[in-house]
Design a protein around this motif. Structure first.
Motif, PDB file in Angstrom:
ATOM      1  N   ALA A  39       0.972  -1.272  -0.078  1.00  0.00           N
ATOM      2  CA  ALA A  39      -0.193  -0.132   0.210  1.00  0.00           C
ATOM      3  C   ALA A  39       0.972   1.685  -0.187  1.00  0.00           C
ATOM      4  N   ALA A  40       0.565   2.189  -0.586  1.00  0.00           N
ATOM      5  CA  ALA A  40       1.178   3.553  -0.990  1.00  0.00           C
ATOM      6  C   ALA A  40      -0.214   4.714   0.129  1.00  0.00           C
ATOM      7  N   ALA A  41       0.637   5.648  -0.010  1.00  0.00           N
ATOM      8  CA  ALA A  41      -0.544   7.176   0.613  1.00  0.00           C
ATOM      9  C   ALA A  41      -0.162   7.928   0.663  1.00  0.00           C
ATOM     10  N   ILE A  42      -0.668   8.477  -0.719  1.00  0.00           N
ATOM     11  CA  ILE A  42      -0.496   9.856  -1.506  1.00  0.00           C
ATOM     12  C   ILE A  42      -0.940  11.134  -0.355  1.00  0.00           C
ATOM     13  N   ILE A  43      -0.400  10.706   0.585  1.00  0.00           N
ATOM     14  CA  ILE A  43      -0.563  12.211   1.425  1.00  0.00           C
ATOM     15  C   ILE A  43      -0.324  13.742   1.309  1.00  0.00           C
ATOM     16  N   GLN A  44      -1.911  14.888   1.461  1.00  0.00           N
ATOM     17  CA  GLN A  44      -1.811  15.572   1.866  1.00  0.00           C
ATOM     18  C   GLN A  44      -2.037  16.615   2.644  1.00  0.00           C
ATOM     19  N   ASN A  45      -1.182  17.568   2.805  1.00  0.00           N
ATOM     20  CA  ASN A  45      -0.853  18.485   3.583  1.00  0.00           C
ATOM     21  C   ASN A  45      -2.059  19.774   4.030  1.00  0.00           C
ATOM     22  N   ALA A  46      -2.023  20.212   4.544  1.00  0.00           N
ATOM     23  CA  ALA A  46      -3.622  21.906   4.802  1.00  0.00           C
ATOM     24  C   ALA A  46      -2.963  22.168   3.353  1.00  0.00           C
ATOM     25  N   GLN A  47      -2.541  22.356   3.216  1.00  0.00           N
ATOM     26  CA  GLN A  47      -1.665  23.474   2.107  1.00  0.00           C
ATOM     27  C   GLN A  47      -2.090  22.809   0.078  1.00  0.00           C
ATOM     28  N   GLY A  48      -2.292  21.651   0.882  1.00  0.00           N
ATOM     29  CA  GLY A  48      -2.760  21.073  -1.214  1.00  0.00           C
ATOM     30  C   GLY A  48      -0.892  20.258  -1.533  1.00  0.00           C
ATOM     31  N   GLN A  49       0.011  20.193  -0.495  1.00  0.00           N
ATOM     32  CA  GLN A  49       1.162  19.337  -1.179  1.00  0.00           C
ATOM     33  C   GLN A  49       1.049  18.076  -0.615  1.00  0.00           C
ATOM     34  N   LEU A  50       1.690  17.129  -1.484  1.00  0.00           N
ATOM     35  CA  LEU A  50       2.011  15.642  -1.714  1.00  0.00           C
ATOM     36  C   LEU A  50       3.581  15.564  -0.925  1.00  0.00           C
TER      37      LEU A  50
END
Length: 128
Positions: free
Chosen positions: A5-16
């Protein structure tokens, strides 16, 4: 076949969040969306929460499937499940990686990604 599994994680600014595999690991020096092997009986979401806690000391909230990619590294067949996730909290500390970055979707092509992750990089860039 190994399920990963891989997570495409976004922060509050929309960055990955992307991370570079450290020396001595398979695909060393290449960037990836962090995650890991799915254990027997484990859901993709539970795997990602566990792996990100173990490997980066962060909490995430996986919220939707993004895609699946079958890839062969020589004779090793992996099936990579990518999920979108939100960054919840934590100070990143690296275990299997030697560097991490928060990047805009349009910056992804500037990094050399592990072959199994390239499909997801291309899908993300189409969404820009």
């Amino acid at each position: 076949m190994i399920e990963v599994a891989a997570a495409i994680i976004q922060n509050a600014q929309g960055q990955l969040l992307i991370a570079r595999r450290k020396k001595g690991k398979s695909q060393e020096g290449m960037w990836e969306f962090p995650g890991g092997k799915i254990e027997q009986g484990e859901t993709i979401e539970a795997c990602l929460q566990r792996e990100l806690r173990e490997e980066m000391n962060i909490s995430i909230a996986p919220y939707e499937p993004f895609g699946v990619n079958d890839h062969f590294y020589g004779s090793t067949h992996i099936r990579l499940f990518a999920h979108m996730a939100k960054f919840i909290c934590g100070e990143i500390s690296l275990v299997d990686h030697d560097e991490y970055r928060w990047v805009e979707r349009g910056q992804l092509q500037e990094y050399l990604f592990a072959p199994a992750d390239i499909k997801f990089v291309e899908m993300l860039q189409k969404e820009v």
